[in-house]
Design an enzyme around this catalytic site. Structure first.
Site, PDB file in Angstrom:
ATOM      1  N   ARG A 157       6.370   7.256  -5.039  1.00  0.00           N
ATOM      2  CA  ARG A 157       5.035   6.674  -4.950  1.00  0.00           C
ATOM      3  C   ARG A 157       4.286   6.981  -6.254  1.00  0.00           C
ATOM      4  O   ARG A 157       4.679   7.861  -7.010  1.00  0.00           O
ATOM      5  CB  ARG A 157       4.262   7.261  -3.767  1.00  0.00           C
ATOM      6  CG  ARG A 157       4.882   6.936  -2.409  1.00  0.00           C
ATOM      7  CD  ARG A 157       4.045   7.530  -1.285  1.00  0.00           C
ATOM      8  NE  ARG A 157       4.572   7.171   0.024  1.00  0.00           N
ATOM      9  CZ  ARG A 157       5.443   7.901   0.720  1.00  0.00           C
ATOM     10  NH1 ARG A 157       5.891   9.050   0.203  1.00  0.00           N
ATOM     11  NH2 ARG A 157       5.874   7.511   1.907  1.00  0.00           N
ATOM     12  N   LYS A 182       3.632  12.023   1.258  1.00  0.00           N
ATOM     13  CA  LYS A 182       2.825  11.460   2.346  1.00  0.00           C
ATOM     14  C   LYS A 182       3.163  12.181   3.647  1.00  0.00           C
ATOM     15  O   LYS A 182       4.333  12.387   3.964  1.00  0.00           O
ATOM     16  CB  LYS A 182       3.105   9.964   2.477  1.00  0.00           C
ATOM     17  CG  LYS A 182       2.127   9.238   3.377  1.00  0.00           C
ATOM     18  CD  LYS A 182       2.347   7.741   3.309  1.00  0.00           C
ATOM     19  CE  LYS A 182       1.323   6.998   4.157  1.00  0.00           C
ATOM     20  NZ  LYS A 182       1.505   5.531   4.081  1.00  0.00           N
ATOM     21  N   HIS A 288       3.303   0.141  -6.667  1.00  0.00           N
ATOM     22  CA  HIS A 288       4.031   0.253  -5.401  1.00  0.00           C
ATOM     23  C   HIS A 288       5.084  -0.841  -5.259  1.00  0.00           C
ATOM     24  O   HIS A 288       6.047  -0.687  -4.509  1.00  0.00           O
ATOM     25  CB  HIS A 288       3.058   0.197  -4.226  1.00  0.00           C
ATOM     26  CG  HIS A 288       3.500   1.013  -3.053  1.00  0.00           C
ATOM     27  ND1 HIS A 288       3.607   2.386  -3.085  1.00  0.00           N
ATOM     28  CD2 HIS A 288       3.892   0.636  -1.802  1.00  0.00           C
ATOM     29  CE1 HIS A 288       4.022   2.830  -1.904  1.00  0.00           C
ATOM     30  NE2 HIS A 288       4.212   1.785  -1.111  1.00  0.00           N
ATOM     31  N   ARG A 291       8.435   0.507  -6.050  1.00  0.00           N
ATOM     32  CA  ARG A 291       9.020   1.273  -4.943  1.00  0.00           C
ATOM     33  C   ARG A 291       9.608   0.329  -3.895  1.00  0.00           C
ATOM     34  O   ARG A 291      10.695   0.570  -3.374  1.00  0.00           O
ATOM     35  CB  ARG A 291       7.945   2.173  -4.327  1.00  0.00           C
ATOM     36  CG  ARG A 291       8.381   2.956  -3.100  1.00  0.00           C
ATOM     37  CD  ARG A 291       7.258   3.905  -2.698  1.00  0.00           C
ATOM     38  NE  ARG A 291       7.294   4.266  -1.286  1.00  0.00           N
ATOM     39  CZ  ARG A 291       7.952   5.306  -0.789  1.00  0.00           C
ATOM     40  NH1 ARG A 291       8.661   6.081  -1.585  1.00  0.00           N
ATOM     41  NH2 ARG A 291       7.903   5.576   0.500  1.00  0.00           N
ATOM     42  N   HIS A 314      10.218   8.041   4.744  1.00  0.00           N
ATOM     43  CA  HIS A 314       9.608   7.421   5.918  1.00  0.00           C
ATOM     44  C   HIS A 314       9.889   8.264   7.154  1.00  0.00           C
ATOM     45  O   HIS A 314      11.017   8.704   7.370  1.00  0.00           O
ATOM     46  CB  HIS A 314      10.167   6.016   6.138  1.00  0.00           C
ATOM     47  CG  HIS A 314       9.692   5.022   5.130  1.00  0.00           C
ATOM     48  ND1 HIS A 314      10.323   3.819   4.898  1.00  0.00           N
ATOM     49  CD2 HIS A 314       8.622   5.047   4.282  1.00  0.00           C
ATOM     50  CE1 HIS A 314       9.682   3.156   3.953  1.00  0.00           C
ATOM     51  NE2 HIS A 314       8.648   3.880   3.564  1.00  0.00           N
ATOM     52  N   TYR A 323      11.975  -3.794   4.925  1.00  0.00           N
ATOM     53  CA  TYR A 323      12.644  -4.291   3.725  1.00  0.00           C
ATOM     54  C   TYR A 323      13.815  -5.206   4.057  1.00  0.00           C
ATOM     55  O   TYR A 323      14.270  -5.956   3.207  1.00  0.00           O
ATOM     56  CB  TYR A 323      13.114  -3.113   2.859  1.00  0.00           C
ATOM     57  CG  TYR A 323      11.958  -2.290   2.347  1.00  0.00           C
ATOM     58  CD1 TYR A 323      11.081  -2.807   1.399  1.00  0.00           C
ATOM     59  CD2 TYR A 323      11.723  -1.017   2.844  1.00  0.00           C
ATOM     60  CE1 TYR A 323      10.003  -2.066   0.954  1.00  0.00           C
ATOM     61  CE2 TYR A 323      10.650  -0.264   2.397  1.00  0.00           C
ATOM     62  CZ  TYR A 323       9.789  -0.795   1.457  1.00  0.00           C
ATOM     63  OH  TYR A 323       8.715  -0.070   1.017  1.00  0.00           O
TER      64      TYR A 323
END
Length: 340
Positions: A157, A182, A288, A291, A314, A323
Site C-alpha cells: 500500500r 491495515k 493503489h 497494488r 487481506h 480481483y
C-alpha cells in the site's frame, strides 16, 4: 496533558476529563488524550477530531453527553442525504462518534438501525495491463520509480512503502516485512530481485543522510509505542531509519521534537499522476492501482488465491476474490457472438 489536582505526575483519566468538561475544547482535548492512550495513528486522530468538532458545532456547541442518539442519528443522516457523502466517509464519521460515546463517555447508542446509511457501491478495481505498467514506470525516475516499482512488484500500500524501515528489508530471504499494516497486522511479502540493487543504493543514500543528521546533533527517528522509552538509543540506530526519508527535518506534531520523518506521500502520488499523463494511459491511475495490478497479474499467472491473500494482507479471502472479476477469464476471456 492535564494532571489531577494535588498529585503531581499523575495523569487524569480521559473519561473524567470528558465528563467534567465545560467547553467543547476540553472535550476535544479528552478525545485526543484517549486516542493517544490507545495508540491510534496520527491520521486517525486528525480524522476523528475533525468529525467530532463538526458534530459539536452543528449541535450548538453543546456537550455531547447532553445530546441523545437522535442528534447523532440526525447528523449521520444529514451526511448521507444532504451531504451525499460516500458510504466509507459516513462510516468514518460513525466510527469517530462511537469512539466518543463508547470509549470516552461510556454510553452505548441503541438507535443505529434508524440511521439513513449511504449506499455502499460495489466496484471492480482499476487494473493496468502489463504493457501499461511498463509504460507508466518508464516515465518515472530515481526514488519515485523505486517506490512505484515496490507498489507493483511487492503489492504494498502507499503508506506501507512510505513507512518502510531498513530493518524490514531482507535481501537474504528476498522478502519485505510490513509492520502494523491495515488492521495493525504484520505480514511478509516478496522483494523482487530486479529491485535489489536500486534499493541498496537508495538505502546507502539514506545512510549518508542519517550520518549527517547525527553529526548535526539529530538523527533520532520516531519509534512506535513505548520503544523509545524501553530502548532510549534505538532511534539513532541505522536499522530503524526510513528507507525513504524526507528531504528535510521537521517537528513531530505530537512531541515537538525536530527529526527526519519519512517522505511525504504526496511526492509519490504526484509522480504517478504525471507519469500516467505522459504515458497516455486513459485510466484513472493512482498508487493503489499498482497494488491492484500486482494482485491481478499474479492470479493471471496461476498463483493460488490464498497466497495472494497473504501477500496483500487481506483478512478475508472474499476481499481478494474481487480481483477474479478483472481476470481475462470473464468478459475479456470469451468471444462475443458478434465476432463469431
Amino acid at each position: 496533558m492535564k494532571k489531577s489536582g494535588g498529585e503531581p505526575g499523575v495523569l487524569k483519566d480521559p473519561r473524567e476529563v470528558a465528563l467534567s468538561a465545560a467547553t467543547p475544547r476540553e472535550v476535544i482535548d479528552a478525545v485526543r488524550l484517549m486516542l493517544r492512550t490507545k495508540h491510534y495513528s496520527i491520521r486517525t486522530e486528525h480524522a476523528y477530531l475533525g468529525w467530532i468538532r463538526r458534530y459539536i458545532a452543528e449541535n450548538g456547541r453543546r456537550h455531547p453527553k447532553e445530546m441523545d442518539g437522535r442528534a447523532m442519528g440526525a447528523f449521520l443522516t444529514r451526511l448521507a442525504v444532504e451531504g451525499r457523502v460516500s458510504a466509507s466517509t459516513q462510516s468514518q464519521a460513525l466510527s469517530a462518534l462511537l469512539f466518543l460515546y463508547r470509549e470516552l463517555l461510556g454510553m452505548s447508542p441503541e438507535w443505529l438501525d434508524d440511521v439513513v446509511r449511504a449506499k455502499r457501491s460495489i466496484r471492480v478495481p482499476v487494473v493496468l495491463s502489463r504493457g501499461e505498467v511498463v509504460r507508466l514506470l518508464s516515465r518515472m525516475q530515481g526514488r519515485e520509480w523505486l517506490m512505484a516499482s515496490l507498489l507493483y512488484g511487492s503489492g504494498l500500500r502507499l503508506m506501507e512503502v512510505i513507512r518502510l524501515r531498513v530493518k524490514d528489508v531482507d535481501f537474504e530471504r528476498w522478502e519485505i516485512t510490513v509492520r502494523s499494516g491495515k488492521g495493525n497486522k504484520d505480514r511478509h511479502t516478496m522483494l523482487p530481485s530486479k529491485l535489489a540493487e536500486p534499493l541498496r543504493r537508495q538505502m546507502e543514500d539514506a545512510r549518508v543522510e542519517h550520518a549527517r543528521d547525527l553529526e548535526a546533533g539529530f538523527g533520532s527517528v520516531w519509534l512506535p509505542n513505548a520503544l523509545a522509552r524501553k530502548y532510549p538509543n534505538a532511534g539513532e540506530d541505522w536499522v530503524w531509519q526510513y528507507v525513504f526519508p524526507a528531504s528535510r527535518r521537521s517537528k513531530d506534531p505530537r512531541t515537538g521534537i525536530e527529526r527526519r520523518h519519512h517522505l511525504d506521500e504526496k511526492v509519490l502520488q504526484a509522480a504517478v499522476k504525471r507519469a500516467r499523463v505522459e504515458a497516455g494511459i486513459p485510466k484513472p491511475v493512482t498508487c493503489h492501482t499498482l497494488r491492484h495490478s500486482f494482485a491481478t497479474h499474479l492470479l493471471e499467472s496461476g498463483a493460488d488465491i490464498r497466497t495472494v491473500q497473504e501477500l496483500l494482507g487481506h483478512r478475508d479471502v472474499k476481499t481478494t476474490q474481487i480481483y477474479t472479476h478483472v481476470l481475462n477469464r470473464g468478459a475479456g476471456g470469451v468471444l462475443s457472438p458478434l465476432d463469431r
